[in-house]
Design a protein around this motif. Structure first.
Motif, PDB file in Angstrom:
ATOM      1  N   VAL A  39      62.984  31.706  21.187  1.00 44.84           N
ATOM      2  CA  VAL A  39      63.758  32.932  20.398  1.00 44.84           C
ATOM      3  C   VAL A  39      63.852  32.494  19.125  1.00 44.84           C
ATOM      4  O   VAL A  39      64.600  31.836  18.657  1.00 44.84           O
ATOM      5  N   ARG A  40      63.009  33.364  18.202  1.00 51.46           N
ATOM      6  CA  ARG A  40      63.256  32.895  16.674  1.00 51.46           C
ATOM      7  C   ARG A  40      63.531  34.247  16.078  1.00 51.46           C
ATOM      8  O   ARG A  40      63.070  35.203  16.013  1.00 51.46           O
ATOM      9  N   ASP A  41      64.733  34.201  15.260  1.00 57.68           N
ATOM     10  CA  ASP A  41      65.170  35.116  14.395  1.00 57.68           C
ATOM     11  C   ASP A  41      64.438  35.268  12.814  1.00 57.68           C
ATOM     12  O   ASP A  41      64.660  34.197  12.212  1.00 57.68           O
ATOM     13  N   ASP A  42      63.538  36.041  12.637  1.00 56.72           N
ATOM     14  CA  ASP A  42      62.776  36.141  11.467  1.00 56.72           C
ATOM     15  C   ASP A  42      63.343  37.244  10.606  1.00 56.72           C
ATOM     16  O   ASP A  42      62.752  37.450   9.635  1.00 56.72           O
ATOM     17  N   SER A  43      64.606  37.550  11.015  1.00 56.38           N
ATOM     18  CA  SER A  43      65.328  38.914  10.218  1.00 56.38           C
ATOM     19  C   SER A  43      65.220  38.342   8.612  1.00 56.38           C
ATOM     20  O   SER A  43      65.022  39.079   7.585  1.00 56.38           O
ATOM     21  N   PRO A  44      65.721  37.039   8.263  1.00 53.78           N
ATOM     22  CA  PRO A  44      65.966  36.611   6.783  1.00 53.78           C
ATOM     23  C   PRO A  44      64.624  36.910   6.188  1.00 53.78           C
ATOM     24  O   PRO A  44      64.548  37.032   4.804  1.00 53.78           O
ATOM     25  N   ARG A  45      63.302  36.457   6.843  1.00 57.62           N
ATOM     26  CA  ARG A  45      62.236  36.650   6.187  1.00 57.62           C
ATOM     27  C   ARG A  45      61.517  38.013   5.978  1.00 57.62           C
ATOM     28  O   ARG A  45      60.703  38.265   5.287  1.00 57.62           O
ATOM     29  N   HIS A  46      62.371  38.755   6.472  1.00 58.09           N
ATOM     30  CA  HIS A  46      61.953  40.304   6.113  1.00 58.09           C
ATOM     31  C   HIS A  46      62.973  40.989   5.241  1.00 58.09           C
ATOM     32  O   HIS A  46      63.140  42.499   5.450  1.00 58.09           O
ATOM     33  N   GLY A  47      63.716  40.316   4.711  1.00 63.20           N
ATOM     34  CA  GLY A  47      64.862  40.853   3.669  1.00 63.20           C
ATOM     35  C   GLY A  47      66.096  41.582   4.364  1.00 63.20           C
ATOM     36  O   GLY A  47      66.836  42.072   3.664  1.00 63.20           O
ATOM     37  N   GLY A  48      66.294  41.280   5.568  1.00 64.52           N
ATOM     38  CA  GLY A  48      67.689  41.387   6.302  1.00 64.52           C
ATOM     39  C   GLY A  48      68.695  40.638   5.788  1.00 64.52           C
ATOM     40  O   GLY A  48      68.616  39.312   5.403  1.00 64.52           O
ATOM     41  N   PRO A  49      69.843  41.217   5.756  1.00 64.90           N
ATOM     42  CA  PRO A  49      70.870  40.574   5.047  1.00 64.90           C
ATOM     43  C   PRO A  49      71.308  39.424   6.359  1.00 64.90           C
ATOM     44  O   PRO A  49      70.905  39.481   7.459  1.00 64.90           O
ATOM     45  N   PRO A  50      72.103  38.509   6.112  1.00 63.67           N
ATOM     46  CA  PRO A  50      72.770  37.292   7.120  1.00 63.67           C
ATOM     47  C   PRO A  50      73.229  38.146   8.304  1.00 63.67           C
ATOM     48  O   PRO A  50      73.983  38.868   8.287  1.00 63.67           O
ATOM     49  N   GLY A  51      72.717  37.638   9.213  1.00 67.57           N
ATOM     50  CA  GLY A  51      73.133  38.280  10.658  1.00 67.57           C
ATOM     51  C   GLY A  51      72.422  39.397  11.169  1.00 67.57           C
ATOM     52  O   GLY A  51      73.000  40.100  12.004  1.00 67.57           O
ATOM     53  N   ALA A  52      71.394  39.965  10.234  1.00 65.90           N
ATOM     54  CA  ALA A  52      70.864  41.243  10.703  1.00 65.90           C
ATOM     55  C   ALA A  52      70.210  41.298  11.957  1.00 65.90           C
ATOM     56  O   ALA A  52      70.484  42.389  12.734  1.00 65.90           O
ATOM     57  N   GLU A  53      69.588  40.251  12.649  1.00 61.95           N
ATOM     58  CA  GLU A  53      69.151  40.321  13.957  1.00 61.95           C
ATOM     59  C   GLU A  53      68.302  41.462  14.071  1.00 61.95           C
ATOM     60  O   GLU A  53      68.448  42.201  15.161  1.00 61.95           O
ATOM     61  N   THR A  54      67.005  41.894  13.210  1.00 59.51           N
ATOM     62  CA  THR A  54      66.301  42.726  13.615  1.00 59.51           C
ATOM     63  C   THR A  54      64.929  42.493  13.924  1.00 59.51           C
ATOM     64  O   THR A  54      64.184  43.435  14.281  1.00 59.51           O
ATOM     65  N   HIS A  55      64.534  41.418  13.403  1.00 66.55           N
ATOM     66  CA  HIS A  55      62.952  40.886  13.523  1.00 66.55           C
ATOM     67  C   HIS A  55      63.205  39.591  14.534  1.00 66.55           C
ATOM     68  O   HIS A  55      63.813  38.573  13.762  1.00 66.55           O
ATOM     69  N   PHE A  56      62.450  39.640  15.734  1.00 68.58           N
ATOM     70  CA  PHE A  56      62.325  38.317  16.387  1.00 68.58           C
ATOM     71  C   PHE A  56      60.994  38.113  16.669  1.00 68.58           C
ATOM     72  O   PHE A  56      59.999  38.793  16.505  1.00 68.58           O
ATOM     73  N   GLY A  57      60.763  36.715  16.867  1.00 71.50           N
ATOM     74  CA  GLY A  57      59.749  36.252  17.511  1.00 71.50           C
ATOM     75  C   GLY A  57      59.851  35.416  18.681  1.00 71.50           C
ATOM     76  O   GLY A  57      61.037  34.818  18.715  1.00 71.50           O
ATOM     77  N   VAL A  58      59.185  35.866  19.645  1.00 72.04           N
ATOM     78  CA  VAL A  58      59.317  34.832  21.063  1.00 72.04           C
ATOM     79  C   VAL A  58      58.146  34.362  21.545  1.00 72.04           C
ATOM     80  O   VAL A  58      57.147  34.821  21.577  1.00 72.04           O
ATOM     81  N   LEU A  59      58.254  33.179  22.110  1.00 67.66           N
ATOM     82  CA  LEU A  59      57.507  32.290  22.782  1.00 67.66           C
ATOM     83  C   LEU A  59      57.710  32.256  24.144  1.00 67.66           C
ATOM     84  O   LEU A  59      58.654  31.454  24.610  1.00 67.66           O
TER      85      LEU A  59
END
Length: 138
Positions: A39-59
């Motif tokens: 489970v990868r939190d990609d939120s910072p790569r999408h301009g989200g503030p720290p701890g935003a947890e809005t964009h994820f990638g899962v394998l």
């Protein structure tokens, strides 16, 4: 045979992640009994503030995917995360493989680039354009 590898990545320390990352991991584990889960939190790569947890990638590697086309695999993941997708989770990149597929190629594909830019970047650009237009009128 070793037990399942269940990882959550994304924090500076690569720790278990925030509450949404843990919920994603827990729900996918319960629904799909994966042999491997990232489970990868990609939120910072999408301009989200720290701890935003809005964009994820899962394998997700699961025997439940055997014989299913990619669309059906993604539907199983979406069903497990229905509540999160209806609320705080804005974007989800899914890689869903069978154990045999993972064994033959145990590499996670790279995360796709963010093509839309962040809301902050767009607001900054708009403000700069407005300031340039105002300066040109003087």
């Amino acid at each position: 045979m070793r037990g399942p590898l269940l990882a959550a990545t994304g924090g500076a320390m690569g720790g278990p992640g925030g509450p949404l990352a843990r919920a994603i991991r827990d729900k996918l584990t319960a629904a799909l009994q994966p042999t491997h889960l990232e489970v990868r939190d990609d939120s910072p790569r999408h301009g989200g503030p720290p701890g935003a947890e809005t964009h994820f990638g899962v394998l997700v590697v699961s025997g439940r995917f055997a014989g299913l086309p990619p669309l059906q695999r993604h539907r199983l993941v979406h069903e497990a995360l229905r509540d999160e997708l209806a609320g705080p989770l804005h974007a989800l990149q899914i890689v869903a493989r069978t154990p045999e597929q993972w064994q033959s190629d145990p590499q996670a594909p790279p995360a796709p680039p963010c093509l839309g830019g962040s809301k902050r970047d767009k607001e900054k650009k708009k403000k700069e354009e407005e300031e340039e237009a105002a300066a040109g009128q003087q």
